[in-house]
Enzyme design. Structure first.
Site: not given
Ligand code: SAH
Ligand code: SF4
Length: 383
Positions: A97, A137, A144, A148, A151, A368
């Site tokens: 995205e 963004c 990933c 974290c 996230c 975010c």
């Protein structure tokens, strides 16, 4: 300064001198290389057949050699605050995205306290004349590897790297969607993925963005956000000499707490990261942005704020506080408004310019940390 780049993976990601070299080999005149580059980067045309001032056989050859759009938009959602999220699909059906965020809107302002004098960093203060400006963004990886705790992007681990062409094509698509309005006023690597874990591709994208006869964006308007991969941070400094903006995700006031929510801290602990930042060149960009996601009842105490201010003392930084956005798979409560205000007050009292980033686009899961591989289960693996 030009980064020492690894070879291009596709025609789309070639730089001007690489097109010239290729075309010399094809027996094409040099100006043809400039023409193709302008089609791609100035006009955003990636289909050779649409490059109408090229001879037919050259168009055919470019198509045969694989010049084609690497992304298609499969969903385009607009939030009530004007934030726009594009879901894009790559040729192997993997999806990421990218988000277009309107600037200069009230939602972007610091709502807790009037901003202090600033050094003109472009992502702080809305420019009244720039109401039609957007920052974009972009994603740099599918998934990933950093895992974290708060996230959504890292839930399924890293699926695959994106190529420079795929990363860059998000920017061309974003510009095309903003037709009739301004170009993007900034690009931030804050979508899915850890950009410094895909450094060769990201370095090439930075070169493509800044090429004057192409996209032509100053790297001052480009922000690379990282969870703190120290060797690549040093490489970025060496290759771009502080010309690109840097944002560093800190999110904790001591190393043990940071390891708990950011597994990468076990490999690159906070003291080493802060030492690397002390060496980071900041000539062109003025200040490094420290990102601190506030997790309710976890890292948002006054003690955390005090310790953080001590950690950051003497560094050329400003701080962006991000109240955690809800992620279904990782339930951290939002901090209370009173906590956010207190945290900000303490940092400011210690001389740190501190801003609160308001949630944007969360009604379309575009804020975010909300960019996700939907339906995946959490899997943590660091590098
Ligand atoms: N991987 C890079 C860039 C992408 S994440 C990095 O971590 O810096 C961009 C920012 O969003 C980072 O500061 C990240 O920590 C933050 N973030 C991630 N999940 C979030 C969440 N659920 N709520 C608020 N911010 C979040
Ligand atoms: Fe990866 Fe950044 Fe999300 Fe951490 S916050 S999992 S580094 S995208």
């Amino acid at each position: 300064m030009t980064a020492a780049l690894s070879p291009p993976q596709s025609l789309l990601e070639r730089l001007p001198h690489e097109w010239e070299e290729l075309f010399a080999g094809w027996g094409q005149p040099r100006y043809r290389a400039r023409q193709v580059f302008a089609w791609i980067h100035q006009r955003g045309i990636l289909e050779p057949q649409a490059m109408t001032d090229l001879p037919g056989p050259l168009r055919l050859r470019l198509a045969q050699e694989g010049l084609a759009p690497p992304l298609t938009v499969v969903a385009d959602q607009v939030s009530s605050d004007g934030t726009r999220k594009l879901l894009v699909e790559m040729v192997d059906s993997q999806r990421v995205e990218t988000v277009l965020i309107p600037r200069g809107s009230v939602a972007e302002r610091d709502v807790y306290a009037p901003p202090q004098d600033d050094d003109g960093d472009s992502d702080d203060e809305p420019d009244p004349a720039a109401t039609e400006a957007y920052s974009q963004c972009i994603s740099s990886q599918v998934g990933c590897a950093m895992g974290c705790a708060f996230c959504a992007s890292g839930i399924a681990g890293l699926k695959r790297q994106m190529t420079a062409g795929e990363i860059y094509a998000q920017v061309l698509l974003g510009r095309a969607r903003l037709e009739g309005q301004r170009r993007q006023s900034g690009i931030v690597f804050m979508g899915m993925g850890e950009p410094l874990h895909n450094y060769p591709a990201v370095a090439r994208v930075l070169e493509l963005l800044r090429t004057a006869e192409g996209f032509g964006m100053s790297l001052r308007r480009v922000t690379v956000s990282t969870s703190g991969l120290i060797p690549e941070l040093r490489q970025l400094a060496e290759d771009f000499g502080g010309r690109v903006r840097l944002a560093v995700s800190v999110h904790a006031s001591d190393s043990a707490s940071r390891s708990r929510i950011m597994p990468i801290n076990r490999r690159y602990p906070l003291p080493d990261l802060l030492a690397a930042l002390r060496e980071y060149p900041v000539p062109g960009l003025g200040r490094i942005t420290i990102e601190y996601t506030l997790l309710g009842g976890d890292n948002d105490s006054d003690g955390d704020a005090l310790r953080l201010s001590e950690q950051l003392a003497g560094l050329p930084v400003k701080v962006n506080l991000i109240p955690v956005n809800p992620v279904p798979e990782a339930a951290f409560p939002a901090p209370s408004e009173a906590r956010v205000a207190s945290f900000q007050r303490i940092l400011r009292a210690r001389g740190l310019d501190t801003f609160v980033r308001r949630r944007k686009g969360d009604d379309i899961a575009a804020a975010c940390g909300q960019l996700a591989l939907h339906g995946e289960k959490r899997k943590v693996r660091v590098l």
